[in-house]
Design an enzyme around this catalytic site. Structure first.
Site, short mmCIF file in Angstrom:
data_model
loop_
_atom_site.label_atom_id
_atom_site.label_comp_id
_atom_site.label_asym_id
_atom_site.label_seq_id
_atom_site.Cartn_x
_atom_site.Cartn_y
_atom_site.Cartn_z
CG HIS A 107 14.48 20.28 3.95
ND1 HIS A 107 13.38 19.69 4.37
CD2 HIS A 107 14.46 20.60 2.65
CE1 HIS A 107 12.62 19.47 3.00
NE2 HIS A 107 13.34 19.93 2.04
CG ASP A 147 11.28 21.49 7.10
OD1 ASP A 147 12.45 21.44 6.72
OD2 ASP A 147 10.32 22.55 6.70
CG ASP A 167 10.94 17.55 -0.23
OD1 ASP A 167 12.23 18.20 0.15
OD2 ASP A 167 9.84 18.14 -0.47
CD GLU A 214 12.82 23.95 1.41
OE1 GLU A 214 12.84 24.32 0.43
OE2 GLU A 214 12.04 22.82 1.85
CD GLU A 215 9.16 20.85 2.04
OE1 GLU A 215 8.67 21.78 1.59
OE2 GLU A 215 9.55 19.84 1.68
CG HIS A 244 5.70 19.42 -1.68
ND1 HIS A 244 5.74 20.70 -1.86
CD2 HIS A 244 6.87 19.10 -0.90
CE1 HIS A 244 6.75 21.35 -1.40
NE2 HIS A 244 7.64 20.29 -0.86
#
Length: 459
Positions: free
Chosen positions: A95, A97, A128, A161-162, A428
């Protein structure tokens, strides 16, 4: 650190030669501020990232490249690379995003500018999961330079996705043939630690709720009315505190505590180091760490609206709200967990305060079957990329909702989770980074996996 495979395998030598190009491309991709929430970053940033991915797939000879308009208003990118006749089909997922950067002043280098420091590449999304996009590209490029790609490859790179808003899941359900494959490689997990090859066998699901408490028509002077006027912020704090037991473990009325984890253990001292727990501060919960982070529910208050300390006035608050995340372990149903959390928040709100609970995201937990030929092919591939190491199987506390959708649509497909989000990546969080060594090794592993899997299926 394990021995490096470069000197022994042509694919590894090719990947090593491609790493400077990969760094340049990852820098281009990281530069897009592609947070899928338009209240945080402009939607144009995600659109530009999607266009970049689509262009990269076209440059590699992919057919039917399309930017998919998914039902949540975001874009995912799809492409097909046909393989030899009769070859199996493998779906590669990542992903583009990313999470918001949080406190940008806490980043040591600009979050959307890929920066090399201490042997790692720093930037939001570097691990990520924009690094996952480059992992797939590197593996395919290495195969093309060493005899060709032996399988039919489908690539899908998600744009939300996030956010957990389910756009790609609903699109896949409406177009069930699009992502059909014999095996799926999800490039959005990570090794248990740097240098230890790991596949992720379980994922916790999640539910995301926003709770609002109202007690007054407007804020009041705390000297004139405090002591009798019901404080909405205090009420919210009370209800949020009810979600944890004295030891900090999650306690949601009607929600089971979860099962024990069977597999790779997570020593407490390793967890403390990975989580950067301050000296003298205890961990929350009870039992083995692996149980707590992979097999049990976990609640987190991820945001709360309240007056900042600077500029605060002596007032009783009329309204307050928070966003609450609940991670749901395998064996439990995310919808049932959502209902339980909603009921708990409603029932535990004190003083008759008005409470509203809104669901803003949800995904089911996932458990992979690790007994099939794809896992054997990956185990052999990881031995090449990590000489002297055997593939480990671990859980992951995070959620990738698409996994359950794919498992439901294609029950015969094997789903493997690998990736670049080992603990040092700090995904994150501020100062997210990727290990270029891990990117190189896992690209080598993915290329060898595709070779091994093609031979296994034809055999």
């Amino acid at each position: 650190m394990t021995a490096h495979p470069t000197t022994e395998h042509p694919i590894a030598r090719t990947v090593a030669s491609l790493m400077p190009r990969a760094r340049t491309e990852l820098a281009e991709l990281v530069a897009f501020r592609s947070v899928a929430d338009p209240s945080v970053e402009p939607r144009s940033e995600c659109e530009a990232a999607a266009a970049w991915v689509a262009g990269a797939l076209r440059a590699e000879g992919f057919q039917d490249v399309a930017v998919l308009e998914t039902p949540d208003g975001t874009e995912s990118v799809y492409g097909l690379l046909p393989g030899p006749e009769g070859a199996p089909t493998v779906l590669l997922y990542a992903h583009y995003d990313v999470q918001p950067v949080g406190d940008e002043s806490a980043w040591l280098t600009p979050p959307f500018e890929l920066t090399e420091r201490d042997g790692r590449w720093f930037g939001r999304g570097a691990a990520d999961c924009k690094g996952g996009v480059l992992m797939h590209l590197l593996a395919l490029r290495a195969l093309k330079e060493n005899g060709g790609v032996p399988v039919t490859v489908k690539v899908v790179v998600e744009g939300s996705e996030e956010q957990g808003t389910g756009g790609l899941e609903r699109y896949a359900e409406a177009h069930p043939g699009l992502l059909a494959a014999d095996a799926v490689v999800i490039g959005d997990a990570g090794n248990f630690r740097t240098g230890l090859p790991t596949v992720t066998a379980t994922l916790r699901g999640m539910t995301l709720l926003r709770v609002r408490v109202d007690t007054l028509e407007g804020n009041l002077h705390s000297g004139q009315f405090g002591g009798a006027a019901p404080d909405a912020l205090a009420a919210l704090i009370r209800v949020l505190d009810s979600l944890r037991a004295e030891d900090g473990s999650t306690t949601v009325d009607g929600l089971a505590d979860g099962a024990a984890w069977e597999g790779l253990e997570y020593p407490e001292e390793d967890f403390r180091r990975d989580a950067k727990v301050l000296d003298g501060v205890g961990l929350i919960g009870h039992g083995p760490v692996a149980d707590r982070v992979w097999a049990r529910p976990a609640v987190t208050v991820i945001g709360i609206d309240c007056p900042p300390v600077v500029g605060a006035t002596p007032s009783v608050q009329a309204s307050a709200r928070a966003t609450v995340s609940l991670r749901v372990p395998p064996g439990q149903d995310a919808e049932a967990a959502t209902d339980a959390l909603t009921a708990h928040l409603t029932a535990r709100t004190p003083w008759g305060a008005r409470v509203e609970v809104e669901q803003i995201g949800q995904g089911q937990p996932f458990r992979a079957d690790t007994s099939g030929p794809a896992y054997t092919a990956m185990s052999d591939a990881l031995r090449v990329a990590y000489p002297g190491q055997e593939m480990q199987t671990a859980g992951q506390g995070g959620s990738i909702p698409l996994c359950n959708t794919l498992g439901t649509l294609y029950p015969e497909a094997e789903i493997l989770l690998i990736g670049l989000s080992e603990p040092a990546a700090q995904i994150h969080a501020v100062n997210e980074s990727v290990s270029p060594d891990e990117l190189e090794r896992l690209s080598v592993a993915e290329a060898h996996f595709l070779l091994n899997y093609a031979a296994t299926e034809r055999g």
